[in-house]
Design an enzyme around this catalytic site. Structure first.
Site, PDB file in Angstrom:
ATOM      1  N   TYR A  53      -0.414  -8.282   4.192  1.00  0.00           N
ATOM      2  CA  TYR A  53       0.631  -7.524   4.763  1.00  0.00           C
ATOM      3  C   TYR A  53      -0.083  -6.860   5.646  1.00  0.00           C
ATOM      4  CZ  TYR A  53       5.733  -5.033   5.269  1.00  0.00           C
ATOM      5  OH  TYR A  53       5.600  -4.171   6.203  1.00  0.00           O
ATOM      6  N   ASP A  66      -7.293  -1.469   7.198  1.00  0.00           N
ATOM      7  CA  ASP A  66      -5.371  -1.113   6.917  1.00  0.00           C
ATOM      8  C   ASP A  66      -5.801  -0.248   5.730  1.00  0.00           C
ATOM      9  OD1 ASP A  66      -3.339  -0.809   6.394  1.00  0.00           O
ATOM     10  OD2 ASP A  66      -2.349  -2.691   6.699  1.00  0.00           O
ATOM     11  N   LYS A  93       1.503   5.906   4.094  1.00  0.00           N
ATOM     12  CA  LYS A  93       2.406   6.601   2.533  1.00  0.00           C
ATOM     13  C   LYS A  93       1.822   7.635   1.971  1.00  0.00           C
ATOM     14  CE  LYS A  93       2.404   1.605   2.103  1.00  0.00           C
ATOM     15  NZ  LYS A  93       4.089   1.094   1.489  1.00  0.00           N
TER      16      LYS A  93
HETATM   17  C1  LIG Z   1      -0.843  -2.242   4.344  1.00  0.00           C
HETATM   18  C2  LIG Z   1       0.220  -2.386   4.393  1.00  0.00           C
HETATM   19  N1  LIG Z   1      -0.526  -1.803   6.438  1.00  0.00           N
HETATM   20  C3  LIG Z   1       1.189  -1.209   6.853  1.00  0.00           C
HETATM   21  C4  LIG Z   1       2.178  -1.373   6.362  1.00  0.00           C
HETATM   22  C5  LIG Z   1       3.372  -1.053   7.093  1.00  0.00           C
HETATM   23  O1  LIG Z   1       3.411   0.447   6.789  1.00  0.00           O
HETATM   24  P1  LIG Z   1       5.321   0.822   7.166  1.00  0.00           P
HETATM   25  O2  LIG Z   1       6.034   0.626   5.897  1.00  0.00           O
HETATM   26  O3  LIG Z   1       4.968   2.597   7.072  1.00  0.00           O
HETATM   27  O4  LIG Z   1       5.924   0.441   8.240  1.00  0.00           O
HETATM   28  C6  LIG Z   1       1.987  -1.394   5.033  1.00  0.00           C
HETATM   29  C7  LIG Z   1       4.051  -0.720   4.196  1.00  0.00           C
HETATM   30  O5  LIG Z   1       4.105  -1.181   3.309  1.00  0.00           O
HETATM   31  C8  LIG Z   1       1.063  -1.380   4.062  1.00  0.00           C
HETATM   32  O6  LIG Z   1       0.948  -2.029   2.618  1.00  0.00           O
END
Ligand SMILES: Cc1ncc(COP(=O)(O)O)c(C=O)c1O
Length: 467
Positions: free
Chosen positions: A181, A279, A307
């Site tokens: 994700y 990521d 985050k």
């Molecule tokens: C690994 C990862 N990448 C990207 C995102 C997307 O981040 P945002 O919710 O700040 O758009 C998340 C959100 O949980 C995530 O867990």
């Protein structure tokens, strides 16, 4: 069999039980029914709030991840490691905003810095500002990035990282992990949690794209399978811009890299000229002082952050090698955003960077390790079909006696006991993230005594399961 599987990377935590006895599922069902009754009886305010909220907000929430049936708990305030809900109950927060609240709720240093911006500096200039440059310099140093840009969410950061890789390579296709994700960007919304029946063979998954998504060309590979990755790279040589992956998968519990896997990924990306994007939206500071890449000793070409770096304010970033980020300099990849690097969020970011010292993060990790060890002992005592996994200040119980190395393994874990275990905690004032695929977070505000509550509720659950 288990012994023949590769070991996890030594910089990660996984303790497998020596033996285990299955849990009686009739007992699980009986406990679950009683726990849902207890839930609705003790949270009337949340039920009423969900009814009201559903009239303006679909599902009554502001992000679908916040919802669960019959309704989620609604929170009115938070401080340190604790939440207060609309029924005026105190809950130990082990979700911590899905890991975003690493510094703790209302951390005094972050509050002071943000207050100063509100009272003296300003909230938005949409011009260059030393406040953004200073944070960029701090991240260069901490995460080893040549160049970076700020965004407002992880979704934006991963989207722009992919576009940067496309502009840099002159190629369009991307490769991602099955079960990975990365937020809401179309290309990365493929095979996030596909139904196994639709997803083809485990060793060569079929990409599954939701109807509303226009993904472009996306190839999907299993985690911890270097041979399949190389096959896909070979079959589409010269076509692939980037491999996007969490170095440690943190959206299907915590799924750890096999020892040597990430180094082999790095080598394959070099060999096939594919931009490696880690990521680190979830790992980031929660994996340790300089994120997962540095902890695990593998350098990607680009990383995305969000985050934990924002201290609760909306902040994300993408960056990495100067040669790749040159695509932003010469505008092959146009990066925009009114709120990028605004002084209010930068004030929070600077304070987060200051409080997240090596010592502070190591101390939180030691608290986490203590909780993981205590839960290991309970798993052994009750011979439970479960094991602990962890990275940095995060941990999780995986309801399987065997290691989980990819999405298909994850789908074979016991979701019924996982749900019971989560609900058991919620009903006893210990809130771990909803969705059964997340992990707890030990923030800078959590104490060993706080984590003892998690351990105590886990023991109580083990006793009830075996009663
Ligand atoms: C690994 C990862 N990448 C990207 C995102 C997307 O981040 P945002 O919710 O700040 O758009 C998340 C959100 O949980 C995530 O867990």
């Amino acid at each position: 069999m288990i012994d023949a599987l590769p070991l996890n990377d030594p910089a990660t935590w996984r303790h497998l039980p020596a033996t285990s006895t299955p849990v009686d599922h009739a007992r699980v069902a009986e406990l679950m029914a009683a726990e849902w009754e207890r839930f609705t009886a003790s949270t009337p305010g949340s039920g009423a709030h969900n009814e009201r909220a559903s009239k303006s907000l679909p599902l009554g929430v502001t992000s679908s991840f916040q919802h669960w049936d019959p309704y989620p708990i609604s929170i009115v305030s938070a401080r340190g490691a604790w939440l207060t809900d609309v029924d005026d109950r105190k809950l130990l927060d082990l979700s911590m905003g899905f890991g975003a609240m690493l510094v703790g709720h209302l951390n005094p240093a972050i509050v002071a810095s943000v207050n100063e911006a509100l009272e003296k500096t300003g909230t938005l200039f949409v011009t260059p500002s030393p406040s953004a440059t200073e944070v960029a310099e701090r991240y260069q140093e901490r995460f080893g990035l040549d160049r970076l840009r700020f965004t407002n969410s992880g979704t934006e950061a991963t989207m722009y990282a992919v576009r940067t890789a496309r502009a840099y390579t002159g190629r369009k296709a991307i490769v991602k992990l099955e079960g990975g994700y990365h937020g809401g960007y179309d290309g990365l919304s493929v095979s996030v949690k596909p139904a196994v029946a639709d997803a083809g063979p485990q060793a060569a998954p079929t990409p599954v794209t939701p109807f509303d998504v226009e993904a472009g060309t996306v190839y999907v590979v299993p985690y911890n399978d270097i041979d399949r990755l190389r096959e896909v790279f070979e079959a589409h040589r010269g076509e692939i811009a980037a491999l996007v992956m969490e170095p440690v998968m943190e959206n299907i519990g915590i799924v750890l890299p096999d020892a040597g896997y990430l180094a082999a990924v790095r080598t394959a990306c070099d060999e096939f000229d594919v931009v490696l994007i880690f990521d680190e939206v979830k790992t980031g500071l929660t994996a340790g002082y300089a994120g997962a890449a540095r902890r695990l000793g593998v350098e990607p070409d680009l990383i995305t952050l969000a985050k934990s770096i924002g201290g609760g304010l909306p902040l994300a970033a993408f960056g990495g090698r100067a040669e790749v980020m040159q695509a932003v300099v010469d505008n092959r990849m146009a990066h925009f955003g009114t709120y990028n690097g605004n002084p209010l969020v930068m004030a929070a970011a600077r304070a987060v960077d200051e409080v997240c010292t090596r010592e502070a993060l190591d101390a939180a990790e030691a608290v986490n390790d203590g909780a993981l060890r205590a839960i290991d002992a309970i798993i052994a005592e009750f011979d439970l079909p479960a094991h602990t996994v962890g990275l940095g200040v995060k941990g999780a119980v995986t309801w399987s006696p065997a290691p989980v190395r990819n999405y298909r393994d994850y789908k074979r874990t016991d979701f019924e006991i996982a749900e019971l275990s989560w609900l058991w905690g919620v009903n006893r004032g210990v809130l771990t993230p909803p969705g059964l695929d997340e992990q707890w977070l030990v923030s800078l505000a959590h104490t060993t005594a706080d984590m003892d509550l998690l351990v105590a509720t886990f023991r109580e659950l083990a006793e009830a399961l075996r009663a």
